[in-house]
Design a protein around this motif. Structure first.
Motif, PDB file in Angstrom:
ATOM      1  N   LEU A 133      75.065  49.757 -86.607  1.00 12.43           N
ATOM      2  CA  LEU A 133      74.947  49.623 -85.167  1.00 12.43           C
ATOM      3  C   LEU A 133      75.369  48.223 -84.744  1.00 12.43           C
ATOM      4  CD1 LEU A 133      71.503  51.366 -84.559  1.00 12.43           C
ATOM      5  CD2 LEU A 133      73.763  52.331 -84.218  1.00 12.43           C
ATOM      6  N   ARG A 134      76.050  48.151 -83.613  1.00 10.48           N
ATOM      7  CA  ARG A 134      76.452  46.868 -83.034  1.00 10.48           C
ATOM      8  C   ARG A 134      75.778  46.737 -81.676  1.00 10.48           C
ATOM      9  NH1 ARG A 134      80.652  45.205 -86.216  1.00 10.48           N
ATOM     10  NH2 ARG A 134      81.702  46.855 -87.378  1.00 10.48           N
ATOM     11  N   PHE A 135      75.295  45.533 -81.383  1.00  7.73           N
ATOM     12  CA  PHE A 135      74.471  45.326 -80.205  1.00  7.73           C
ATOM     13  C   PHE A 135      74.985  44.168 -79.366  1.00  7.73           C
ATOM     14  CE2 PHE A 135      71.802  46.991 -83.589  1.00  7.73           C
ATOM     15  CZ  PHE A 135      71.183  48.066 -82.978  1.00  7.73           C
ATOM     16  N   ALA A 136      74.797  44.320 -78.063  1.00  8.79           N
ATOM     17  CA  ALA A 136      75.025  43.209 -77.153  1.00  8.79           C
ATOM     18  C   ALA A 136      73.738  42.429 -76.924  1.00  8.79           C
ATOM     19  CB  ALA A 136      75.565  43.717 -75.814  1.00  8.79           C
ATOM     20  N   ASP A 137      72.604  42.980 -77.357  1.00  8.13           N
ATOM     21  CA  ASP A 137      71.300  42.341 -77.180  1.00  8.13           C
ATOM     22  C   ASP A 137      70.591  42.331 -78.524  1.00  8.13           C
ATOM     23  OD1 ASP A 137      71.160  42.189 -74.087  1.00  8.13           O
ATOM     24  OD2 ASP A 137      71.723  44.252 -74.520  1.00  8.13           O
ATOM     25  N   CYS A 138      70.232  41.145 -79.005  1.00  8.30           N
ATOM     26  CA  CYS A 138      69.705  41.048 -80.363  1.00  8.30           C
ATOM     27  C   CYS A 138      68.360  41.749 -80.522  1.00  8.30           C
ATOM     28  CB  CYS A 138      69.603  39.589 -80.798  1.00  8.30           C
ATOM     29  SG  CYS A 138      68.370  38.602 -79.919  1.00  8.30           S
ATOM     30  N   ASP A 139      67.601  41.920 -79.432  1.00  9.28           N
ATOM     31  CA  ASP A 139      66.297  42.569 -79.576  1.00  9.28           C
ATOM     32  C   ASP A 139      66.428  44.034 -79.971  1.00  9.28           C
ATOM     33  OD1 ASP A 139      67.125  42.657 -76.571  1.00  9.28           O
ATOM     34  OD2 ASP A 139      65.733  44.327 -76.822  1.00  9.28           O
ATOM     35  N   GLN A 140      67.609  44.637 -79.757  1.00  9.24           N
ATOM     36  CA  GLN A 140      67.801  46.038 -80.114  1.00  9.24           C
ATOM     37  C   GLN A 140      67.953  46.255 -81.614  1.00  9.24           C
ATOM     38  OE1 GLN A 140      71.155  46.597 -77.232  1.00  9.24           O
ATOM     39  NE2 GLN A 140      70.033  48.442 -76.707  1.00  9.24           N
ATOM     40  N   LEU A 141      68.077  45.182 -82.385  1.00 12.89           N
ATOM     41  CA  LEU A 141      68.218  45.328 -83.825  1.00 12.89           C
ATOM     42  C   LEU A 141      67.026  46.055 -84.442  1.00 12.89           C
ATOM     43  CD1 LEU A 141      69.646  41.823 -84.721  1.00 12.89           C
ATOM     44  CD2 LEU A 141      70.865  43.985 -84.832  1.00 12.89           C
ATOM     45  N   SER A 142      65.868  45.938 -83.814  1.00 10.76           N
ATOM     46  CA  SER A 142      64.673  46.579 -84.368  1.00 10.76           C
ATOM     47  C   SER A 142      64.762  48.099 -84.319  1.00 10.76           C
ATOM     48  CB  SER A 142      63.423  46.113 -83.620  1.00 10.76           C
ATOM     49  OG  SER A 142      63.513  46.435 -82.253  1.00 10.76           O
ATOM     50  N   GLU A 143      65.753  48.657 -83.620  1.00  7.20           N
ATOM     51  CA  GLU A 143      65.879  50.111 -83.533  1.00  7.20           C
ATOM     52  C   GLU A 143      66.182  50.739 -84.886  1.00  7.20           C
ATOM     53  OE1 GLU A 143      68.620  51.287 -80.485  1.00  7.20           O
ATOM     54  OE2 GLU A 143      67.653  50.082 -78.945  1.00  7.20           O
ATOM     55  N   LEU A 144      66.751  49.973 -85.826  1.00  7.29           N
ATOM     56  CA  LEU A 144      67.051  50.522 -87.139  1.00  7.29           C
ATOM     57  C   LEU A 144      65.887  50.385 -88.114  1.00  7.29           C
ATOM     58  CD1 LEU A 144      70.733  49.701 -88.133  1.00  7.29           C
ATOM     59  CD2 LEU A 144      69.683  51.917 -87.815  1.00  7.29           C
ATOM     60  N   VAL A 145      64.865  49.637 -87.715  1.00  6.88           N
ATOM     61  CA  VAL A 145      63.724  49.409 -88.598  1.00  6.88           C
ATOM     62  C   VAL A 145      62.605  50.358 -88.207  1.00  6.88           C
ATOM     63  CG1 VAL A 145      62.114  47.689 -89.489  1.00  6.88           C
ATOM     64  CG2 VAL A 145      64.395  46.997 -88.752  1.00  6.88           C
ATOM     65  N   THR A 146      62.129  51.156 -89.159  1.00  7.44           N
ATOM     66  CA  THR A 146      61.148  52.185 -88.835  1.00  7.44           C
ATOM     67  C   THR A 146      59.716  51.722 -89.028  1.00  7.44           C
ATOM     68  OG1 THR A 146      61.290  53.064 -91.085  1.00  7.44           O
ATOM     69  CG2 THR A 146      62.749  54.028 -89.441  1.00  7.44           C
ATOM     70  N   SER A 147      59.507  50.592 -89.665  1.00  6.04           N
ATOM     71  CA  SER A 147      58.144  50.130 -89.938  1.00  6.04           C
ATOM     72  C   SER A 147      57.943  48.724 -89.406  1.00  6.04           C
ATOM     73  CB  SER A 147      57.866  50.137 -91.448  1.00  6.04           C
ATOM     74  OG  SER A 147      58.018  51.435 -91.982  1.00  6.04           O
TER      75      SER A 147
END
Length: 326
Positions: A17-31
């Motif tokens: 996934l590529r993001f324009a907003d760094c806070d969205q990186l947590s979308e790939l982390v399930t825990s």
């Protein structure tokens, strides 16, 4: 560009996934409870790759901008971090990481790192599964594993080899992602990774574990302060207020912020509120959300200064963010 672009299907064992907003990186982390806070000025354009293996997964994270990452509440989860590259300074709970290849070990990972052009890889695996698999090959005492919680492993040939194996698996995922769809391939890669990890951990019996008793304490001070500032965005904040609310002394708070974030507690407040405003704009509704509402809720009383600071921080106007995300 949309806020999020996916280059692999959700059913694939490799998702990027590529993001324009760094806070969205947590979308790939399930825990866990993970928060990415942009500190440097300019577009973020971060990316994360998740590679699902046999019972656990790896995350490859690229963040070009100076960013702080808080992670906590990952109960019964072991997280092994390997910094691969960075420019500027990279801190882990205020401890400067001055070489690549070190492994950060912890099951609650209450940490913060700051740097530019940062690339890290992390293994996330259930504690019981990890012990079951590794101790079947190389019996280790539970006290040895437990002693590594929240520490960086010493730089040994075994730990460097583990980093090399992790990078090799990443290279395979990037170049031949279709091969990871085969269960036997995933099982083989998982065994190779965990065996290399077991050797790296066992090598610590003859080497000093690089730990700092106060490192995680500094990270927790920043975390507690950040949580409070998030919960009270409209409140005018002074250092004395933070002392009263967190229970820490002014010296402890100031030292934690300086070593972990490279800034003072009060100066940290502005980028934190700008990040909060960006989240509100990104998650806004076309019918009911306005830029001024988001600015006010994030604690900004002067709209003109907010707009100028926002553009300087993120490389676009707040109205552009609202328009792009609707």
């Amino acid at each position: 560009m949309n806020s999020c672009e996916t280059s692999h299907s959700d059913s694939s064992p490799v998702r990027e996934l590529r993001f324009a907003d760094c806070d969205q990186l947590s979308e790939l982390v399930t825990s866990g409870d993970i928060e990415f806070i942009q500190l440097g000025a300019g577009p973020c354009q971060a990316s994360m790759m998740r590679i699902d293996l046999d019972g656990f997964y790896m995350l490859l994270t690229d963040v070009p901008n100076r960013t702080a990452i808080h992670a906590a509440s990952q109960k019964d989860l072991r997280v092994i971090h390997i910094p691969l590259r960075w420019t500027g300074s990279l801190h882990w709970n205020g401890r400067i990481v001055d070489r690549s290849g070190l492994i950060v070990w912890g099951d609650s990972c209450d940490y913060t790192r700051v740097g530019e052009d940062v690339r890290t890889v992390a293994l996330l695996i259930d504690e019981s599964l990890l012990r079951e698999r590794i101790e079947a090959w190389l019996p280790s005492s539970h006290s040895l594993w437990d002693s590594l919680d929240g520490h960086m492993l010493a730089d040994t040939p075994a730990s460097r080899h583990f980093g090399q194996v992790a990078e090799w698996v990443l290279g395979l995922a990037l170049q031949r992602s279709e091969s990871l769809a085969v269960p036997a391939v995933r099982a083989q890669l998982s065994e190779r990774l965990l065996l290399a990890l077991a050797n790296a951990v066992n090598a610590q019996e003859e080497s000093a574990v690089l730990g700092c008793p106060t490192a995680r304490h500094r990270g927790r001070i920043v975390r507690q302060m950040t949580d409070y500032l998030h919960a009270h965005p409209n409140r005018t904040m002074e250092l004395s207020d933070l002392c009263q609310l967190t229970g820490y002394s002014a010296r402890s708070i100031a030292h934690a912020c300086q070593t972990v974030l490279e800034t003072s507690p009060i100066r940290y407040l502005k980028p934190l509120r700008l990040n909060q405003a960006r989240i509100l704009l990104r998650e806004g509704s076309h019918d009911s959300t306005t830029v001024s509402q988001c600015a006010h809720f994030a604690g900004f009383s002067h709209f003109g200064r907010f707009a100028a600071d926002y553009r300087r921080m993120f490389g676009e106007s707040p109205s552009k963010t609202l328009e792009r995300c609707m």
